[in-house]
Design a protein around this motif. Structure first.
Motif, PDB file in Angstrom:
ATOM      1  N   GLN A 258       0.815  -1.125  -0.057  1.00 28.39           N
ATOM      2  CA  GLN A 258       0.086   0.135   0.006  1.00 28.39           C
ATOM      3  C   GLN A 258       0.834   1.251   0.012  1.00 28.39           C
ATOM      4  O   GLN A 258       1.780   1.398   0.822  1.00 28.39           O
ATOM      5  CB  GLN A 258      -1.003   0.146   1.377  1.00 28.39           C
ATOM      6  CG  GLN A 258      -1.797  -1.386   1.439  1.00 28.39           C
ATOM      7  CD  GLN A 258      -2.887  -1.202   0.172  1.00 28.39           C
ATOM      8  OE1 GLN A 258      -2.979  -2.257  -0.218  1.00 28.39           O
ATOM      9  NE2 GLN A 258      -3.605  -0.302   0.103  1.00 28.39           N
ATOM     10  N   ASP A 259       0.803   2.060  -0.743  1.00 27.74           N
ATOM     11  CA  ASP A 259       1.336   3.530  -0.917  1.00 27.74           C
ATOM     12  C   ASP A 259       0.909   4.434   0.032  1.00 27.74           C
ATOM     13  O   ASP A 259       0.118   5.045  -0.430  1.00 27.74           O
ATOM     14  CB  ASP A 259       1.451   3.869  -2.519  1.00 27.74           C
ATOM     15  CG  ASP A 259       2.415   4.811  -2.637  1.00 27.74           C
ATOM     16  OD1 ASP A 259       2.849   5.688  -1.623  1.00 27.74           O
ATOM     17  OD2 ASP A 259       2.640   5.386  -3.744  1.00 27.74           O
ATOM     18  N   ASN A 260       1.572   4.518   1.248  1.00 31.32           N
ATOM     19  CA  ASN A 260       0.916   5.264   2.184  1.00 31.32           C
ATOM     20  C   ASN A 260       1.329   6.817   2.018  1.00 31.32           C
ATOM     21  O   ASN A 260       0.725   7.532   2.679  1.00 31.32           O
ATOM     22  CB  ASN A 260       1.312   4.802   3.543  1.00 31.32           C
ATOM     23  CG  ASN A 260       0.576   3.509   3.882  1.00 31.32           C
ATOM     24  OD1 ASN A 260      -0.550   3.404   3.751  1.00 31.32           O
ATOM     25  ND2 ASN A 260       1.136   2.701   4.755  1.00 31.32           N
ATOM     26  N   SER A 261       2.104   7.157   1.050  1.00 29.97           N
ATOM     27  CA  SER A 261       2.385   8.436   0.696  1.00 29.97           C
ATOM     28  C   SER A 261       1.656   9.056  -0.211  1.00 29.97           C
ATOM     29  O   SER A 261       1.844  10.311  -0.412  1.00 29.97           O
ATOM     30  CB  SER A 261       4.122   8.563  -0.028  1.00 29.97           C
ATOM     31  OG  SER A 261       3.980   7.815  -1.053  1.00 29.97           O
ATOM     32  N   ARG A 262       0.678   8.461  -0.557  1.00 31.39           N
ATOM     33  CA  ARG A 262      -0.326   9.062  -1.586  1.00 31.39           C
ATOM     34  C   ARG A 262      -2.005   8.682  -1.205  1.00 31.39           C
ATOM     35  O   ARG A 262      -1.981   7.556  -0.727  1.00 31.39           O
ATOM     36  CB  ARG A 262      -0.006   8.395  -3.159  1.00 31.39           C
ATOM     37  CG  ARG A 262       1.332   9.149  -3.593  1.00 31.39           C
ATOM     38  CD  ARG A 262       1.499   8.874  -4.954  1.00 31.39           C
ATOM     39  NE  ARG A 262       0.675   7.614  -5.544  1.00 31.39           N
ATOM     40  CZ  ARG A 262       1.271   6.648  -6.291  1.00 31.39           C
ATOM     41  NH1 ARG A 262       2.538   6.302  -6.292  1.00 31.39           N
ATOM     42  NH2 ARG A 262       0.512   5.661  -6.854  1.00 31.39           N
ATOM     43  N   ILE A 263      -2.617   9.474  -1.691  1.00 28.25           N
ATOM     44  CA  ILE A 263      -3.980   9.258  -1.633  1.00 28.25           C
ATOM     45  C   ILE A 263      -4.628   9.221  -2.950  1.00 28.25           C
ATOM     46  O   ILE A 263      -4.419  10.369  -3.853  1.00 28.25           O
ATOM     47  CB  ILE A 263      -4.919   9.940  -0.612  1.00 28.25           C
ATOM     48  CG1 ILE A 263      -4.243   9.963   0.673  1.00 28.25           C
ATOM     49  CG2 ILE A 263      -6.470  10.032  -0.485  1.00 28.25           C
ATOM     50  CD1 ILE A 263      -4.774  10.839   1.890  1.00 28.25           C
ATOM     51  N   ASN A 264      -5.636   8.561  -3.484  1.00 29.20           N
ATOM     52  CA  ASN A 264      -6.285   8.504  -5.004  1.00 29.20           C
ATOM     53  C   ASN A 264      -7.402   9.112  -4.855  1.00 29.20           C
ATOM     54  O   ASN A 264      -7.906   9.884  -3.825  1.00 29.20           O
ATOM     55  CB  ASN A 264      -6.274   7.032  -5.407  1.00 29.20           C
ATOM     56  CG  ASN A 264      -7.310   6.083  -4.651  1.00 29.20           C
ATOM     57  OD1 ASN A 264      -8.177   6.988  -3.753  1.00 29.20           O
ATOM     58  ND2 ASN A 264      -7.400   5.164  -4.926  1.00 29.20           N
TER      59      ASN A 264
ATOM     60  N   HIS B 207      -5.400   4.757   0.109  1.00 29.57           N
ATOM     61  CA  HIS B 207      -4.041   4.588  -0.196  1.00 29.57           C
ATOM     62  C   HIS B 207      -4.072   3.307  -1.194  1.00 29.57           C
ATOM     63  O   HIS B 207      -4.140   2.220  -0.914  1.00 29.57           O
ATOM     64  CB  HIS B 207      -3.175   4.175   0.955  1.00 29.57           C
ATOM     65  CG  HIS B 207      -3.042   5.311   2.075  1.00 29.57           C
ATOM     66  ND1 HIS B 207      -2.517   6.414   1.904  1.00 29.57           N
ATOM     67  CD2 HIS B 207      -3.555   5.366   3.225  1.00 29.57           C
ATOM     68  CE1 HIS B 207      -2.432   7.088   2.940  1.00 29.57           C
ATOM     69  NE2 HIS B 207      -3.210   6.489   3.757  1.00 29.57           N
ATOM     70  N   PRO B 208      -3.495   3.945  -2.443  1.00 30.25           N
ATOM     71  CA  PRO B 208      -3.598   2.516  -3.490  1.00 30.25           C
ATOM     72  C   PRO B 208      -2.443   1.739  -3.403  1.00 30.25           C
ATOM     73  O   PRO B 208      -1.391   1.988  -2.669  1.00 30.25           O
ATOM     74  CB  PRO B 208      -3.236   3.434  -4.791  1.00 30.25           C
ATOM     75  CG  PRO B 208      -2.532   4.676  -4.468  1.00 30.25           C
ATOM     76  CD  PRO B 208      -3.154   4.992  -3.180  1.00 30.25           C
ATOM     77  N   ALA B 209      -2.801   0.550  -3.802  1.00 26.28           N
ATOM     78  CA  ALA B 209      -1.729  -0.536  -4.127  1.00 26.28           C
ATOM     79  C   ALA B 209      -0.576  -0.149  -5.036  1.00 26.28           C
ATOM     80  O   ALA B 209      -1.122   0.560  -6.100  1.00 26.28           O
ATOM     81  CB  ALA B 209      -1.992  -1.871  -4.136  1.00 26.28           C
ATOM     82  N   ALA B 210       0.615  -0.738  -4.879  1.00 27.86           N
ATOM     83  CA  ALA B 210       1.673  -0.171  -6.032  1.00 27.86           C
ATOM     84  C   ALA B 210       2.707  -1.214  -5.935  1.00 27.86           C
ATOM     85  O   ALA B 210       2.712  -1.675  -4.777  1.00 27.86           O
ATOM     86  CB  ALA B 210       2.153   1.339  -5.807  1.00 27.86           C
TER      87      ALA B 210
END
Length: 75
Positions: free
Chosen positions: A32-38, A43-46
């Motif tokens: 989970q990319d906790n540095s971004r919000i879609n 928090h999107p998977a990446a």
């Protein structure tokens, strides 16, 4: 026999951050990319760029994704 390689892409704005893909990745490269919000507020998977070469194109992540966010290409 050569190891299968893959390229996995995420439709980031459709991801609801459920984390199912993270749990089924056999090579543990999805997070989970906790540095971004879609756009949906999650928090999107990446997969980090440096980890993409570890993808074995198993399609586990795409198969389990309830929102059809993930595409896996075999290289």
């Amino acid at each position: 026999m050569a190891k299968v390689k893959g390229r996995t892409t995420f439709e980031e704005d459709l991801c609801k951050g459920c984390g199912l893909c993270v749990t089924v990745c056999p090579v543990n490269i999805i997070s989970q990319d906790n540095s971004r919000i879609n756009k949906k507020g999650y928090h999107p998977a990446a997969i980090e760029d440096e980890d993409m070469d570890k993808c074995i194109a198993c399609t586990n992540c795409a198969t389990i994704c309830p929102d059809v966010v993930i595409t896996v290409e075999r290289l």
